[in-house]
Design a protein around this motif. Structure first.
Motif, PDB file in Angstrom:
ATOM      1  N   VAL A   7      -9.888  -6.242  26.034  1.00 32.45           N
ATOM      2  CA  VAL A   7      -8.537  -6.390  25.584  1.00 32.45           C
ATOM      3  C   VAL A   7      -7.505  -5.318  25.996  1.00 32.45           C
ATOM      4  N   ASP A   8      -6.501  -5.245  26.695  1.00 28.36           N
ATOM      5  CA  ASP A   8      -5.469  -4.444  26.866  1.00 28.36           C
ATOM      6  C   ASP A   8      -4.151  -4.448  25.765  1.00 28.36           C
ATOM      7  N   LEU A   9      -3.783  -3.287  25.462  1.00 27.36           N
ATOM      8  CA  LEU A   9      -2.908  -3.310  24.190  1.00 27.36           C
ATOM      9  C   LEU A   9      -1.696  -2.543  24.795  1.00 27.36           C
TER      10      LEU A   9
ATOM     11  N   ALA B 243       6.830   3.409  25.489  1.00 26.14           N
ATOM     12  CA  ALA B 243       5.779   2.484  25.764  1.00 26.14           C
ATOM     13  C   ALA B 243       4.357   3.114  25.575  1.00 26.14           C
ATOM     14  N   ILE B 244       3.474   2.800  24.785  1.00 27.28           N
ATOM     15  CA  ILE B 244       2.409   3.167  24.688  1.00 27.28           C
ATOM     16  C   ILE B 244       1.084   2.216  25.329  1.00 27.28           C
ATOM     17  N   ARG B 245       0.387   2.488  26.318  1.00 29.18           N
ATOM     18  CA  ARG B 245      -0.599   1.636  26.798  1.00 29.18           C
ATOM     19  C   ARG B 245      -2.102   2.022  26.459  1.00 29.18           C
ATOM     20  N   ILE B 246      -2.834   1.224  25.971  1.00 27.55           N
ATOM     21  CA  ILE B 246      -4.161   1.472  25.378  1.00 27.55           C
ATOM     22  C   ILE B 246      -5.091   0.498  26.193  1.00 27.55           C
ATOM     23  N   PRO B 247      -5.814   1.119  27.177  1.00 28.03           N
ATOM     24  CA  PRO B 247      -6.334  -0.114  28.353  1.00 28.03           C
ATOM     25  C   PRO B 247      -7.600  -0.382  27.656  1.00 28.03           C
TER      26      PRO B 247
ATOM     27  N   LEU C 244       6.388  -3.241  18.398  1.00 27.12           N
ATOM     28  CA  LEU C 244       5.968  -4.529  19.216  1.00 27.12           C
ATOM     29  C   LEU C 244       4.732  -4.456  19.898  1.00 27.12           C
ATOM     30  N   VAL C 245       3.708  -5.388  19.427  1.00 26.24           N
ATOM     31  CA  VAL C 245       2.387  -5.133  19.949  1.00 26.24           C
ATOM     32  C   VAL C 245       1.991  -6.243  20.864  1.00 26.24           C
ATOM     33  N   VAL C 246       1.737  -5.918  22.034  1.00 29.36           N
ATOM     34  CA  VAL C 246       1.244  -6.942  23.124  1.00 29.36           C
ATOM     35  C   VAL C 246      -0.190  -6.814  23.408  1.00 29.36           C
ATOM     36  N   GLU C 247      -0.996  -7.834  22.904  1.00 30.81           N
ATOM     37  CA  GLU C 247      -2.502  -7.989  23.215  1.00 30.81           C
ATOM     38  C   GLU C 247      -2.619  -8.677  24.241  1.00 30.81           C
ATOM     39  N   SER C 248      -3.440  -8.392  25.132  1.00 31.15           N
ATOM     40  CA  SER C 248      -3.518  -9.307  26.572  1.00 31.15           C
ATOM     41  C   SER C 248      -4.845  -9.198  27.056  1.00 31.15           C
ATOM     42  N   LYS C 249      -5.369 -10.364  27.461  1.00 26.55           N
ATOM     43  CA  LYS C 249      -6.497 -10.283  28.222  1.00 26.55           C
ATOM     44  C   LYS C 249      -6.294 -11.199  29.313  1.00 26.55           C
ATOM     45  N   MET C 250      -5.622 -10.690  30.407  1.00 28.54           N
ATOM     46  CA  MET C 250      -4.950 -11.476  31.541  1.00 28.54           C
ATOM     47  C   MET C 250      -5.475 -10.876  32.776  1.00 28.54           C
TER      48      MET C 250
END
Length: 393
Positions: free
Chosen positions: A301-303, A329-333, A354-360
């Motif tokens: 999961v990317d954050l 913006a902080i990207r946690i791969p 603002l937290v965007v959790e993705s599995k796309m």
């Protein structure tokens, strides 16, 4: 003697500072990282230094600083139209109608993400996407319009967000007087767009050079033309527009759109799911001494964390990596090398994230017409607040 000594110390200090500046600007970021040096603030950088060039490659967090990211003034077709002029920063993927704009982060994660800085009472033109598009009001007040002629609308206050379903014709406008404001957009899958009737013709009338479907020609390089097997004649204007017919759009009632709006005051998250994965957006407010711990996610999961207000300290495995401030913006791969990444607020004022959790990642370069929008927090999400040792709440 005293004043001469002080002057000499100041000159020596200035000389050392100049030496540091010369070394910083003459040294690649990779070399600075390899030496474990602090990377100057105000640049996009990998946050965690690689201690040994012989070590296996690491998947590292990244920081995109709002104040220094490129702001593109003519990167989208409708920006040629005076009422639609704005500045765009691209973090992930591509900008619709512009395949060559550079992105801030090092890799795509399955969705396209931008900031758009818009003057009062300006916005973008009516258009359609084959996927859900999400708008987040980073500041100001925003009118999100939809429908055949954009006559239906809802208003977003700061930090509110809305998910506009696929094939619903829509636009946004900054309705706060006197000041330009930022709106964030997230578009999963392939970056594609269909403009409302007459948008292509209007943009061409104001000087846009584009294909019949609105792709800007100015940004196409010869190398990309060669790679796609085309030539410049293939991309020249043909005099007729193929933007959507007046009947091509999905109607949507006010009540249905209201179910896709998330108000910051409510704390209600937004979840978008497809057969290929999911995307979850929510807010976290850190008071002084609070921390946000990103260690509970599955490895794939990317954050993405956007600082909406305040400042935050960023640590990985207990090591200080730097500080992020408003709109950074902080990207946690996915599969990131640090086992634990913590964002902490050490200052008196609140810090809102603002937290965007993705599995796309499976959607990269693809269209998907199966979308479900809900507010159910996904069971695999275990993000949590924490108070690291040594911190006082």
């Amino acid at each position: 003697i005293f004043f001469r000594s002080v002057a000499r110390i100041r000159m020596d200090t200035l000389h050392r500072m100049l030496q540091v500046v010369e070394k910083v600007w003459a040294t690649p970021l990779s070399a600075l990282e390899a030496k474990g040096k602090e990377i100057p603030s105000g640049v996009l950088c990998r946050l965690l230094p690689n201690p040994d060039v012989n070590d296996p490659p690491q998947i590292l967090p990244e920081l995109a600083r709002y104040q220094t990211l490129a702001q593109l003034s003519a990167s989208i077709l409708d920006t040629y139209i005076p009422r639609c002029r704005r500045l765009t920063q691209l973090h992930f993927g591509q900008i619709v109608s512009n395949p060559d704009a550079p992105q801030a982060f090092n890799e795509n994660v399955g969705y396209n993400m931008t900031y758009n800085l818009v003057e009062p009472f300006k916005g973008n033109a009516l258009h359609i996407h084959p996927a859900v598009e999400i708008f987040i009001a980073l500041d100001g007040e925003w009118e999100i319009a939809w429908g055949a002629e954009g006559k239906q609308s809802t208003l977003l206050q700061p930090f509110d967000l809305v998910a506009v379903p696929a094939n619903v014709r829509h636009s946004y406008k900054n309705v706060k007087p006197h000041t330009a404001h930022n709106i964030m957009t997230i578009l999963p899958g392939k970056a594609s767009i269909t403009w409302a009737p007459a948008v292509v013709a209007e943009a061409r009338a104001h000087g846009a050079q584009c294909t019949d479907d609105g792709v800007l020609i100015d940004f196409w390089s010869k190398s990309k033309l060669a790679a796609t097997g085309g030539d410049e004649e293939d991309l020249s204007p043909r005099g007729s527009e193929t933007d959507e017919s007046a009947s091509y759009h999905r109607p949507m009632t006010d009540e249905a759109m209201a179910r896709n709006v998330r108000r910051y005051a409510s704390g209600q998250p937004l979840v978008v799911q497809t057969p290929e994965g999911h995307l979850c957006i929510r807010w976290h407010t850190l008071r002084r001494g609070d921390a946000f711990d990103a260690c509970g996610l599955p490895a794939d999961v990317d954050l993405l964390v956007v600082v909406l207000e305040g400042d935050t300290e960023v640590k990985a495995d207990g090591k200080l990596l730097g500080y992020a401030t408003r709109l950074d913006a902080i990207r946690i791969p996915a599969h990131t090398s640090p086992r634990r990444v913590v964002l902490a607020n050490l200052l008196p004022g609140a810090c809102t994230l603002l937290v965007v959790e993705s599995k796309m990642r499976g959607l990269m370069g693809k269209h998907c017409d199966q979308w479900e929008i809900s507010d159910a927090v996904l069971p695999q999400s275990e993000l949590k607040f924490d108070v690291p040792e040594g911190m006082v709440r």
